[in-house]
Scaffold this motif. Structure first.
Motif, mmCIF file in Angstrom:
data_model
loop_
_atom_site.group_PDB
_atom_site.id
_atom_site.type_symbol
_atom_site.label_atom_id
_atom_site.label_comp_id
_atom_site.label_asym_id
_atom_site.label_seq_id
_atom_site.Cartn_x
_atom_site.Cartn_y
_atom_site.Cartn_z
ATOM 1 N N LYS A 8 17.450 22.320 28.985
ATOM 2 C CA LYS A 8 17.052 20.979 28.553
ATOM 3 C C LYS A 8 17.663 19.934 29.474
ATOM 4 C CE LYS A 8 16.041 21.557 23.637
ATOM 5 N NZ LYS A 8 16.371 21.097 22.252
ATOM 6 N N VAL A 9 16.848 18.894 29.731
ATOM 7 C CA VAL A 9 17.282 17.799 30.596
ATOM 8 C C VAL A 9 17.085 16.493 29.838
ATOM 9 C CG1 VAL A 9 16.924 16.599 32.780
ATOM 10 C CG2 VAL A 9 16.664 19.088 32.664
ATOM 11 N N ASP A 10 18.114 15.643 29.839
ATOM 12 C CA ASP A 10 18.067 14.346 29.164
ATOM 13 C C ASP A 10 17.519 13.298 30.135
ATOM 14 O OD1 ASP A 10 18.583 11.963 27.791
ATOM 15 O OD2 ASP A 10 20.324 12.817 26.788
ATOM 16 N N LEU A 11 16.481 12.582 29.715
ATOM 17 C CA LEU A 11 15.843 11.581 30.579
ATOM 18 C C LEU A 11 16.369 10.168 30.358
ATOM 19 C CD1 LEU A 11 12.111 12.722 30.437
ATOM 20 C CD2 LEU A 11 13.924 13.466 31.984
ATOM 21 N N ARG A 12 17.311 9.985 29.461
ATOM 22 C CA ARG A 12 17.841 8.651 29.203
ATOM 23 C C ARG A 12 18.734 8.184 30.355
ATOM 24 N NH1 ARG A 12 20.418 9.623 23.356
ATOM 25 N NH2 ARG A 12 21.099 11.481 24.494
ATOM 26 N N THR A 13 18.918 6.869 30.429
ATOM 27 C CA THR A 13 19.799 6.307 31.458
ATOM 28 C C THR A 13 21.236 6.733 31.202
ATOM 29 O OG1 THR A 13 18.345 4.399 31.779
ATOM 30 C CG2 THR A 13 20.627 4.174 32.512
ATOM 31 N N ILE A 14 21.881 7.194 32.247
ATOM 32 C CA ILE A 14 23.250 7.704 32.159
ATOM 33 C C ILE A 14 24.194 6.701 32.797
ATOM 34 C CG2 ILE A 14 24.808 9.576 32.817
ATOM 35 C CD1 ILE A 14 22.353 11.416 32.884
ATOM 36 N N THR A 15 25.300 6.441 32.118
ATOM 37 C CA THR A 15 26.340 5.549 32.652
ATOM 38 C C THR A 15 27.406 6.396 33.326
ATOM 39 O OG1 THR A 15 25.950 3.956 30.887
ATOM 40 C CG2 THR A 15 28.011 3.754 32.107
ATOM 41 N N LEU A 16 27.590 6.171 34.624
ATOM 42 C CA LEU A 16 28.556 6.944 35.406
ATOM 43 C C LEU A 16 29.690 6.027 35.836
ATOM 44 C CD1 LEU A 16 29.409 9.535 36.914
ATOM 45 C CD2 LEU A 16 28.035 8.727 38.850
ATOM 46 N N ASN A 17 30.878 6.277 35.313
ATOM 47 C CA ASN A 17 32.056 5.524 35.735
ATOM 48 C C ASN A 17 32.617 6.133 37.016
ATOM 49 O OD1 ASN A 17 32.406 3.481 33.693
ATOM 50 N ND2 ASN A 17 32.882 5.129 32.266
ATOM 51 N N ILE A 18 32.638 5.344 38.074
ATOM 52 C CA ILE A 18 33.182 5.804 39.351
ATOM 53 C C ILE A 18 34.692 5.594 39.320
ATOM 54 C CG2 ILE A 18 33.089 5.536 41.847
ATOM 55 C CD1 ILE A 18 30.300 4.363 41.513
ATOM 56 N N PRO A 19 35.482 6.634 39.485
ATOM 57 C CA PRO A 19 36.951 6.494 39.407
ATOM 58 C C PRO A 19 37.469 5.517 40.454
ATOM 59 C CG PRO A 19 36.283 8.810 39.389
ATOM 60 C CD PRO A 19 35.064 8.016 39.748
ATOM 61 N N PRO A 20 38.634 4.892 40.204
ATOM 62 C CA PRO A 20 39.211 3.960 41.187
ATOM 63 C C PRO A 20 39.412 4.634 42.538
ATOM 64 C CG PRO A 20 40.347 3.803 39.080
ATOM 65 C CD PRO A 20 39.427 4.974 38.977
ATOM 66 N N GLN A 21 39.049 3.910 43.587
ATOM 67 C CA GLN A 21 39.132 4.420 44.943
ATOM 68 C C GLN A 21 40.051 3.533 45.780
ATOM 69 O OE1 GLN A 21 37.344 7.346 45.858
ATOM 70 N NE2 GLN A 21 37.044 7.346 43.624
ATOM 71 N N GLU A 22 40.908 4.170 46.572
ATOM 72 C CA GLU A 22 41.764 3.447 47.514
ATOM 73 C C GLU A 22 40.954 3.162 48.773
ATOM 74 O OE1 GLU A 22 44.704 2.379 46.837
ATOM 75 O OE2 GLU A 22 45.097 3.471 44.971
ATOM 76 N N VAL A 23 40.803 1.886 49.102
ATOM 77 C CA VAL A 23 39.950 1.472 50.214
ATOM 78 C C VAL A 23 40.739 0.572 51.146
ATOM 79 C CG1 VAL A 23 37.803 0.302 50.851
ATOM 80 C CG2 VAL A 23 37.906 1.631 48.739
ATOM 81 N N ILE A 24 40.541 0.745 52.444
ATOM 82 C CA ILE A 24 41.076 -0.165 53.462
ATOM 83 C C ILE A 24 39.912 -1.016 53.959
ATOM 84 C CG2 ILE A 24 42.281 -0.396 55.652
ATOM 85 C CD1 ILE A 24 43.989 0.804 53.494
ATOM 86 N N THR A 25 39.992 -2.314 53.717
ATOM 87 C CA THR A 25 38.892 -3.194 54.091
ATOM 88 C C THR A 25 38.823 -3.373 55.609
ATOM 89 O OG1 THR A 25 40.281 -5.169 53.873
ATOM 90 C CG2 THR A 25 39.108 -4.417 51.909
ATOM 91 N N TYR A 74 23.978 17.971 38.782
ATOM 92 C CA TYR A 74 23.596 16.645 39.268
ATOM 93 C C TYR A 74 24.610 15.570 38.889
ATOM 94 C CZ TYR A 74 21.786 15.895 34.513
ATOM 95 O OH TYR A 74 21.661 15.758 33.156
ATOM 96 N N MET A 75 25.326 15.727 37.765
ATOM 97 C CA MET A 75 26.331 14.732 37.384
ATOM 98 C C MET A 75 27.490 14.715 38.376
ATOM 99 S SD MET A 75 25.728 12.843 34.702
ATOM 100 C CE MET A 75 27.391 12.391 34.225
ATOM 101 N N VAL A 76 28.013 15.902 38.697
ATOM 102 C CA VAL A 76 29.125 15.984 39.656
ATOM 103 C C VAL A 76 28.674 15.524 41.030
ATOM 104 C CG1 VAL A 76 30.748 17.550 40.789
ATOM 105 C CG2 VAL A 76 30.248 17.818 38.351
ATOM 106 N N ALA A 77 27.484 15.943 41.447
ATOM 107 C CA ALA A 77 26.997 15.568 42.779
ATOM 108 C C ALA A 77 26.805 14.064 42.895
ATOM 109 C CB ALA A 77 25.681 16.296 43.060
ATOM 110 N N THR A 78 26.236 13.451 41.868
ATOM 111 C CA THR A 78 26.032 11.995 41.903
ATOM 112 C C THR A 78 27.366 11.263 41.909
ATOM 113 O OG1 THR A 78 23.959 12.267 40.681
ATOM 114 C CG2 THR A 78 24.908 10.068 40.752
ATOM 115 N N SER A 79 28.327 11.749 41.155
ATOM 116 C CA SER A 79 29.647 11.119 41.130
ATOM 117 C C SER A 79 30.321 11.187 42.500
ATOM 118 C CB SER A 79 30.529 11.797 40.074
ATOM 119 O OG SER A 79 31.829 11.255 40.080
ATOM 120 N N GLN A 80 30.225 12.339 43.163
ATOM 121 C CA GLN A 80 30.846 12.473 44.480
ATOM 122 C C GLN A 80 30.164 11.585 45.511
ATOM 123 O OE1 GLN A 80 33.658 14.203 45.205
ATOM 124 N NE2 GLN A 80 33.775 14.556 42.988
#
Length: 255
Positions: free
Chosen positions: A61-78, A107-113
């Protein structure tokens, strides 16, 4: 007779077991991806009631509803070498259920990465000022890149929003000093502009008084009236030299 009843009960149980395994129901927002002997069926099943062949068919089964993906905090050098900590949120949904199951393992893990690596890459190409002031532009860039990367998996990314930007304490103090200096500069510019405009008006007034000397006397009398409104103050004011001039000129002596 007893043996016949036992056999009938066994048959009924097998029929019920078969129906339980064969009858499936998918909700309005769900689709069933069916593999028959390991091969993908062309069309997803659902929504509603449908039948599967027990043992032969396997469904995911696949859920077609919109999924909210929280992207974890990332350390970035501007781009201007400022370390920041950024987190974001992405909204996506599955538009091709078969591709979401067949083309990628999870697909959840791949989209998050993909979202995390894209966030670090894009923000590293912008300066801190752009990150703070051009948030909508950066969000659009992130959404476009992540959507393009996940399209082969049957995923449509609709929104990507940078939620919070954490700046080091030392940089916050420096930005506060910069903002204060900017406000002082603008205050001085506004004050100087006011002085300039006042001097222009005084110059115009001087030209009027030069052409009409009586205007100076009227202005003098108006000033005296304003000063005389207070009864508790002793005021010493100079008299115009024009009033004393007739008394200072030497008189001709008649012979």
């Amino acid at each position: 007779m007893t043996g016949a009843l036992i056999a009938l009960a066994a048959i009924v149980f097998l029929i019920l077991l078969f129906l339980t395994a064969a009858i499936k129901v998918a909700r309005e927002y769900e689709r069933g991806i069916v593999f028959r002997l390991g091969r993908l069926l062309a069309q997803p099943k659902g929504p509603g009631l449908f039948f599967l062949i027990p043992v032969v068919d396997r469904m995911v089964k696949v859920d077609l509803r919109t999924i909210t993906l929280n992207i974890p905090p990332q350390e970035v050098i501007t781009k201007d070498n400022v370390p920041v900590r950024v987190n974001a949120v992405a909204y996506f949904r599955i538009v091709d259920p078969a591709a979401a199951i067949v083309q990628v393992e999870n697909y959840m893990v791949a989209t998050s990465q993909i979202a995390q690596t894209t966030l670090r890459s894009v923000l590293g190409q912008h300066s801190l000022d752009e990150l703070l002031s051009e948030r909508e532009k950066i969000n659009a860039i992130l959404q476009g890149i992540i959507d393009e990367a996940t399209a082969p998996w049957g995923i449509k990314v609709s929104i990507v929003e940078v939620k919070d930007v954490e700046i080091p304490t030392g940089m916050q103090r420096a930005m506060a000093r910069q903002a204060e200096a900017e406000r002082e500069r603008r205050a001085k510019v506004i004050n100087a502009e006011g002085e300039y405009q006042a001097s222009e008006r005084l110059k115009d007034a001087a030209l009027v008084i030069e052409d009409h000397p009586v205007a100076l006397q009227l202005r003098y009398l108006q000033t005296l009236l304003e000063l005389g409104s207070s009864q508790s103050t002793t005021i010493v004011f100079p008299a115009p030299i024009d009033l004393l001039k007739p008394f200072l000129e030497p008189r001709s002596v008649s012979k």
